[in-house]
Design an enzyme around this catalytic site. Sequence first.
Site, PDB file in Angstrom:
ATOM      1  N   LEU A  17      27.122  20.674 -43.019  1.00  0.00           N
ATOM      2  CA  LEU A  17      27.835  19.425 -43.281  1.00  0.00           C
ATOM      3  C   LEU A  17      27.302  18.717 -44.540  1.00  0.00           C
ATOM      4  O   LEU A  17      26.125  18.383 -44.615  1.00  0.00           O
ATOM      5  CB  LEU A  17      27.701  18.497 -42.061  1.00  0.00           C
ATOM      6  CG  LEU A  17      28.517  17.196 -42.135  1.00  0.00           C
ATOM      7  CD1 LEU A  17      30.000  17.482 -42.212  1.00  0.00           C
ATOM      8  CD2 LEU A  17      28.192  16.312 -40.945  1.00  0.00           C
ATOM      9  N   ASP A  18      28.193  18.489 -45.499  1.00  0.00           N
ATOM     10  CA  ASP A  18      27.853  17.795 -46.749  1.00  0.00           C
ATOM     11  C   ASP A  18      26.717  18.471 -47.508  1.00  0.00           C
ATOM     12  O   ASP A  18      26.040  17.831 -48.324  1.00  0.00           O
ATOM     13  CB  ASP A  18      27.493  16.322 -46.489  1.00  0.00           C
ATOM     14  CG  ASP A  18      28.709  15.521 -46.051  1.00  0.00           C
ATOM     15  OD1 ASP A  18      29.845  15.999 -46.259  1.00  0.00           O
ATOM     16  OD2 ASP A  18      28.526  14.416 -45.522  1.00  0.00           O
ATOM     17  N   GLY A  19      26.494  19.763 -47.234  1.00  0.00           N
ATOM     18  CA  GLY A  19      25.379  20.455 -47.874  1.00  0.00           C
ATOM     19  C   GLY A  19      25.801  21.494 -48.898  1.00  0.00           C
ATOM     20  O   GLY A  19      24.958  22.216 -49.410  1.00  0.00           O
TER      21      GLY A  19
END
Lengths: 298, 298, 298, 298
Positions: C241-243
């Site tokens: 996530l969001d990485g």
Amino acid sequence: MDKHAKISGQIKPYEHHRARMLISCPDGPGIVATVSRFLYEHGANIVQSDQYTMDPEGGMFFMRIEFDLDQLEDRIDSLKRDFAEIADKFQMEWNIFQLSHKKKLAIFVSKEDHCLVELLWQWQAGDLDADISMVVSNHPDMKEYVESFGIPYYHIPVTPDTKREAEQKQLEIVNGKVDLIVLARYMQIVSPALIQPYRNRIINIHHSFLPAFVGGKPYAQAYDRGVKIIGATAHYVTEELDGGPIIEQDVQRVSHRDDVAELKRIGRTIERVVLARAVKWHIEDRILVHQNKTVVFN
Amino acid sequence: MDKHAKISGQIKPYEHHRARMLISCPDGPGIVATVSRFLYEHGANIVQSDQYTMDPEGGMFFMRIEFDLDQLEDRIDSLKRDFAEIADKFQMEWNIFQLSHKKKLAIFVSKEDHCLVELLWQWQAGDLDADISMVVSNHPDMKEYVESFGIPYYHIPVTPDTKREAEQKQLEIVNGKVDLIVLARYMQIVSPALIQPYRNRIINIHHSFLPAFVGGKPYAQAYDRGVKIIGATAHYVTEELDGGPIIEQDVQRVSHRDDVAELKRIGRTIERVVLARAVKWHIEDRILVHQNKTVVFN
Amino acid sequence: MDKHAKISGQIKPYEHHRARMLISCPDGPGIVATVSRFLYEHGANIVQSDQYTMDPEGGMFFMRIEFDLDQLEDRIDSLKRDFAEIADKFQMEWNIFQLSHKKKLAIFVSKEDHCLVELLWQWQAGDLDADISMVVSNHPDMKEYVESFGIPYYHIPVTPDTKREAEQKQLEIVNGKVDLIVLARYMQIVSPALIQPYRNRIINIHHSFLPAFVGGKPYAQAYDRGVKIIGATAHYVTEELDGGPIIEQDVQRVSHRDDVAELKRIGRTIERVVLARAVKWHIEDRILVHQNKTVVFN
Amino acid sequence: MDKHAKISGQIKPYEHHRARMLISCPDGPGIVATVSRFLYEHGANIVQSDQYTMDPEGGMFFMRIEFDLDQLEDRIDSLKRDFAEIADKFQMEWNIFQLSHKKKLAIFVSKEDHCLVELLWQWQAGDLDADISMVVSNHPDMKEYVESFGIPYYHIPVTPDTKREAEQKQLEIVNGKVDLIVLARYMQIVSPALIQPYRNRIINIHHSFLPAFVGGKPYAQAYDRGVKIIGATAHYVTEELDGGPIIEQDVQRVSHRDDVAELKRIGRTIERVVLARAVKWHIEDRILVHQNKTVVFN
């Protein structure tokens, strides 16, 4: 369209008893004490206050006060009457704006639509808290789009022959009906007859370069010189072309890879952002003008 | 001082076999193929490469290649000789720079020291990888400071009467001895006799405004107009005053609260940052010039 | 609406014979020579080329070439077939994109419309040169607005119970029909089943802070800590996530005067600008991904 | 060196009768009126004034007033005594600073010198108007350089064994002798025994990233993730590591071409600029702290 105008222009509960006061006057002792005491004694509570003295020795004093006052609507007239005495004593130019009285805007536009679209978008998103009363254009192109927002669109063609007539018509349409005129890439020179009643109330946007380029085709010149930064300037309109008090400026980096078309594209994005900021600050009564210079309390 | 010059100008091991090639020529088919094949066949390995075609139809082609070649020192002459044939065919202007040959700099300065101090600081911190061969000034002020870095300081006064003589002296001191002249707030107009042998090798810095202000006291003018952004421009010096190819520009936001002194202070900080960046890019062979425009591969 | 889609997605004459090649492979001697010779011998003319070697010793090599080739449409298949041999030899990951084949986009959106509106505006202004094939949303709110552009709108509600079903439906609608998925403030976690076939082809936007704030209500946390800068990050979506690999970031200054609502408003403006830039660069084939990092040739 | 300390720390004539007042208190009616009336009745003339109310309903009020008062030196004690009554009534935290009393600084540094050099340069250029009373370091490296400015240098080594002793020594050296401690890349954790007497008077600088990277080697992590922006944060030191009120932040764009060394180099430039700004604002009494947040009147 149902979608639009969802927030802007609506009065929030606290706005009924909130106002902003703008003051400019020669600096001298006791101004702040007098003004703040006046408000205190009239039952007002200062929510925000900014002051600035330009050139401490014999300079000018500028003040912006946001205050709450119960039953403002009923008391505003007597408040103004009482304050006039103080203003007189300190040779103030001053104004009080009630937040419940949304500012009325006329947007002037020609063929390029990027600034108009940005203003309408920010307005419908609730970020430009004003009424957009009308759009005036020398071209019919944006009529359908503007009317889809429920905003009247006045198409006033301008030709060398009809220029005077057109200016007369513009003046009739806006005068007394709007508080601010926004030139959103309006490519005609505005008549002095319009500038006079709207002194410091007409905002224009134009591109700006480091350094400036004199003559035509500035983007082509900027490209030929290989500028690394292009920008835009929003200013109040005066009789001197593009020479009025600057409200806001911003820039973006460019490189040799950006051709003239790309420079123009980037220029358009800066223009719409800078113009929208300037309009927002005017609407929020954040700008005072002294001589050819703005004090912006933001 | 022991402290200074700790890294800059020292040759790192990999630099002995690394070089950079800069090419400008009219665009046409086969350039990249020919150049990269040439390097490949000579045993060179391309580490980094940038190309740019200005105006695809009949425009100019620019290329910067960084490559490794074993025993570069021994083979550079024959490499250049071989390449000359290719260069001829494509009407190239070209140059090969060996990383083990650090560029030699002369810094010209007057009384204001902020740009000089920044360059010396970045140099001693290892961020400007060059030799600073000398500082030349029309004032004696910075002598002690510069010499504390072990750098020779030439004080050449310039008066209306001695201007020609002084220019002659400058030319003698620098010509053939340095690769780049940096005007670090040198407040004299540089003689054409110096510009000619150092075409695109003299870098100047000056403040820039949005919009530009013609005439004297630009900071005072900028203050009076209430500009919201001030900037600086680094450019190569040509015979046209402040009209040469722009290398780098940057800006900073200001407000009505910044008086003329503060604007100047901010201007100084932008100037030193922008000048140092331009010098760094020149040292790293990142800049090609075509007509009055730079292509900067950074 | 007649007004919209005036330029974007239209094929300009030169685009019929122009293509872009993206290459990633382990670095080694002769790559540039081989590729440029290949293109030269196939009659192609290189218009623009960028290369970058990550970590010179044993690192990765990245290349973007834009070239013209007459009768491209007829010759593209054999060109690709021939190039496959070279690609094989150098272990290249590669792709050739024809400019006449506009990329097809699906935009996913929830209730917040600022990013969607910006993308549509840039698209109709000719600044996002792609086809917007569809808008997918878990809410019906933007249906009328999107359809006014002549773009199909798929309302696929997502609830805990129907999540799997909804994801399946999304996959059916987009898979094979679009080239890029843009999450324009789509507030649902995207299913791995969608990420896999669209690896490095789903772009997400989210706010970013200096420093980052863990936990809920990041704007409130940022306000409490008195941050002076807020920003936004556009990245490719991965299973973390969001990485995923960062494509673009930008920031704006804020001050103590900006309350949480104002911080959010500013955040929205940065988000839409950053997302639009990332989408533009993807459409123009400027982005290569290696491990968790992008190389952006802009 | 004769060159140094040419302006900073010197008292300009107008500064003998100028002071600044900082006030924080719960908001309520009459504060501005009372304070400005107080100053007026004591013969003071307000030169500049900033106010800010955080959260209008039941929030905090912050004020910074710069004023002129004849014979300030003689009258300051009675002025303070009289004001204490007002302060009491409104539960104010307050302070009055005379401009003729330059603030005394201690700079703490370890091996990296970029922040120290910048502070010294700005100080000798007259841009940091304070006395630099001492430099404290756990390394001897900068001794000669610092002493060339005529500034005492205290070398206090810190090892795990001597940490407590060293902290005790630091406290003895600075306590009561300086007004502000600047951690200019001081790589030791500061002892709570020092933080307590210097609450909101110790400024630290550290790099910042979008997003933040937890764990060691943040620049390497930022490189691996391909961040496009790196930054720095100046903050007051609290017992929570790097968790104190933020004073100033700034960023710079980077690209995939910047390797870890270049990211660090850019980071150093941002750090020194941001730290110098934070120190300047503190010296000019522009910062008020409430809970974990600053109000900066700049």
